[in-house]
Motif scaffolding. Structure first.
Motif, PDB file in Angstrom:
ATOM      1  N   TYR A  91       0.764  -1.128  -0.085  1.00  0.00           N
ATOM      2  CA  TYR A  91       0.098  -0.117   0.055  1.00  0.00           C
ATOM      3  C   TYR A  91       0.813   1.476  -0.032  1.00  0.00           C
ATOM      4  O   TYR A  91       0.508   2.108  -0.859  1.00  0.00           O
ATOM      5  N   GLY A 104       0.608   4.055  -2.677  1.00  0.00           N
ATOM      6  CA  GLY A 104       0.208   5.422  -2.206  1.00  0.00           C
ATOM      7  C   GLY A 104       1.037   6.652  -2.657  1.00  0.00           C
ATOM      8  O   GLY A 104       0.814   7.466  -3.091  1.00  0.00           O
ATOM      9  N   TYR A 150      -4.338   7.156   1.552  1.00  0.00           N
ATOM     10  CA  TYR A 150      -2.705   7.183   2.100  1.00  0.00           C
ATOM     11  C   TYR A 150      -2.513   8.744   2.431  1.00  0.00           C
ATOM     12  O   TYR A 150      -2.993   9.524   1.990  1.00  0.00           O
ATOM     13  N   SER A 205      -1.161   4.126   5.493  1.00  0.00           N
ATOM     14  CA  SER A 205      -2.430   3.467   4.700  1.00  0.00           C
ATOM     15  C   SER A 205      -3.634   3.181   5.460  1.00  0.00           C
ATOM     16  O   SER A 205      -3.189   2.262   6.259  1.00  0.00           O
TER      17      SER A 205
END
Length: 345
Positions: A180, A184, A217, A224
Motif C-alpha cells: 500500500y 500511495g 494514504y 495507509s
C-alpha cells in the motif's frame, strides 16, 4: 470582519461537454446524463432527475421514498439546459437542474445533501493478463461499467499513464502483493491520496471476479488505511459499476450533510502558514464552497494565521471530513486541537 466579503465567488458551469475529453469530476451533481434509449423526452427528463437525486443525496434508493416525484410536474421550469450528445456511437440525453429546487426537494425527504467532497479515485488495476491497466487501455465493457457507475453516482475515476515515471515507481507485484505505501506514493503524482488496488480475473462464460481495496494514504506520516475490501462477481460491466457504487456509498456517508434544524453548531478553526493575501482569498473560496459550512467569520488574524468561527449546517463530523479532504489544508499533528491546520501554498 467577515472573511466572505473579501472576494466574490464566480461559478462557472459548462453546459456542453464531451465525456471522452472532460473529467466527470468537473460535471455538476445537478446534471443528469442518461442513455437516450427508446424513451420519450419526457421520460428521459424524469430519468435524469432521478439520477440527480441519487448523486446529490448520495442515496441510491432515494427515488423509492415518498416525495421523490414532487418535482415531476415542474420539470420544464427547473431545467436550465438539456439536449443530446453522442459519445462512442452511443447517444446520451443530458439535463441541468436548478440547485435550489433539488436541494429543497431532498431536504423535504429528510435526506442529506452531498455537493462537495467528490474524489477522483485512481485505480491500480491488474487485468486478466496480470498487467497494470493504463488510461489508454480502457475500453469496451470495462469502460461501460465505469461510465455507468460514474454517471449514476457522480464520482470519477482515473487510471495511471503507465509511462516511464510510473514504471519506475510501481510494478505489477506491488499491486498484486498489496504494497500500500508504494501504491500511495506512486498515486501522489496524480494529485490524490485515494486509490483502488484491484485484480480482475476471467472466470469464463462471461463471468469475472474483481478483488479490490479502497485505500486512503496519508503522505505526512506514510500511513495507509484500507477503507473497503471487497470481492465482486458478474460480467465485466457489472463488477466495475458495482465497485463505483460501493465507493460512492462510502464517500456519501462521509461527506453528505444532513442539515440540522434550530440553533446551529459552531466551531473555531485556526489556519497557519499564510504567506500572502492571495492565500486569504483561496481560503475564502474553499470555505464558501464547503457544503458543511453555513457561514463563517474571522475572529482573529495575524500576518501568518487566521482564526475563524464557523457555523455548521450539520454536525462536527461533517466539517472535519470536509476540511480533511482538501490537500491545501494539512492538519497540524503536533497540537492537541483537531481543528488546527497549516495552509499549503
Amino acid at each position: 470582519m467577515k472573511l466572505n466579503v473579501l472576494v466574490p465567488i464566480v461559478a462557472i458551469c459548462s453546459l456542453f461537454f464531451s465525456m471522452s475529453s472532460m473529467a466527470l469530476s468537473e460535471m455538476s451533481p445537478y446534471q443528469g446524463v442518461v442513455p437516450a434509449d427508446n424513451s420519450t423526452e419526457a421520460q428521459l427528463q424524469e430519468k435524469a432527475l432521478e439520477q440527480v437525486f441519487i448523486k446529490v443525496s448520495g442515496n441510491a434508493d432515494i427515488n423509492k421514498l415518498e416525495g421523490s416525484n414532487a418535482l415531476d410536474s415542474q420539470l420544464s421550469s427547473i431545467m436550465s439546459e438539456f439536449g443530446y450528445k453522442t459519445v462512442d456511437n452511443k447517444s446520451y440525453y443530458y439535463a441541468n437542474f436548478d440547485k435550489a429546487n433539488i436541494d429543497d426537494a431532498i431536504r423535504a425527504m429528510k435526506q442529506p445533501i452531498w455537493s462537495d467532497g467528490r474524489p477522483e479515485v485512481l485505480i491500480w488495476l491488474l487485468n486478466e493478463n496480470k498487467k497494470l491497466t493504463s488510461e489508454s487501455m480502457i475500453g469496451g465493457e470495462l469502460s461501460s461499467g465505469l461510465l455507468e457507475g460514474e454517471l449514476t453516482r457522480g464520482i470519477s475515476t482515473q487510471f495511471p499513464l503507465m509511462d516511464l515515471d510510473d514504471a519506475l515507481a510501481i510494478s505489477e507485484a506491488d499491486v498484486g502483493g498489496r504494497f500500500y505505501q508504494t501504491m500511495g506514493q506512486a498515486a501522489s503524482r496524480y494529485g490524490t491520496n485515494t486509490y483502488v488496488a484491484a485484480n480482475l480475473t476471467n472466470l469464463g462464460n462471461d463471468q469475472w471476479e474483481l478483488k479490490w481495496d479502497l485505500v486512503e494514504y496519508t503522505a505526512a506520516n506514510k500511513k495507509s488505511e484500507v477503507i473497503i475490501k471487497q470481492v465482486s462477481n458478474g460480467n465485466k460491466t457489472s463488477v466495475m459499476s458495482a465497485m463505483i457504487s460501493e465507493i460512492a456509498d462510502y464517500y456519501a456517508d462521509k461527506f453528505a450533510v444532513l442539515e440540522t434544524t434550530g440553533e446551529k453548531t459552531t466551531q473555531t478553526i485556526t489556519i497557519k502558514n499564510i504567506t500572502s493575501f492571495q492565500d486569504i482569498i483561496k481560503i475564502n473560496a474553499l470555505l464558501e464552497n464547503l457544503n458543511a459550512v453555513e457561514s463563517f467569520e474571522v475572529v482573529n488574524m495575524t500576518e501568518t494565521e487566521v482564526e475563524l468561527l464557523i457555523s455548521l449546517k450539520g454536525g462536527i463530523k461533517s466539517l472535519t471530513n470536509a476540511l480533511n479532504s482538501h490537500s491545501k489544508l494539512q492538519q497540524n499533528l503536533i497540537t492537541p486541537s483537531p481543528f488546527d491546520y497549516n495552509w499549503q501554498p
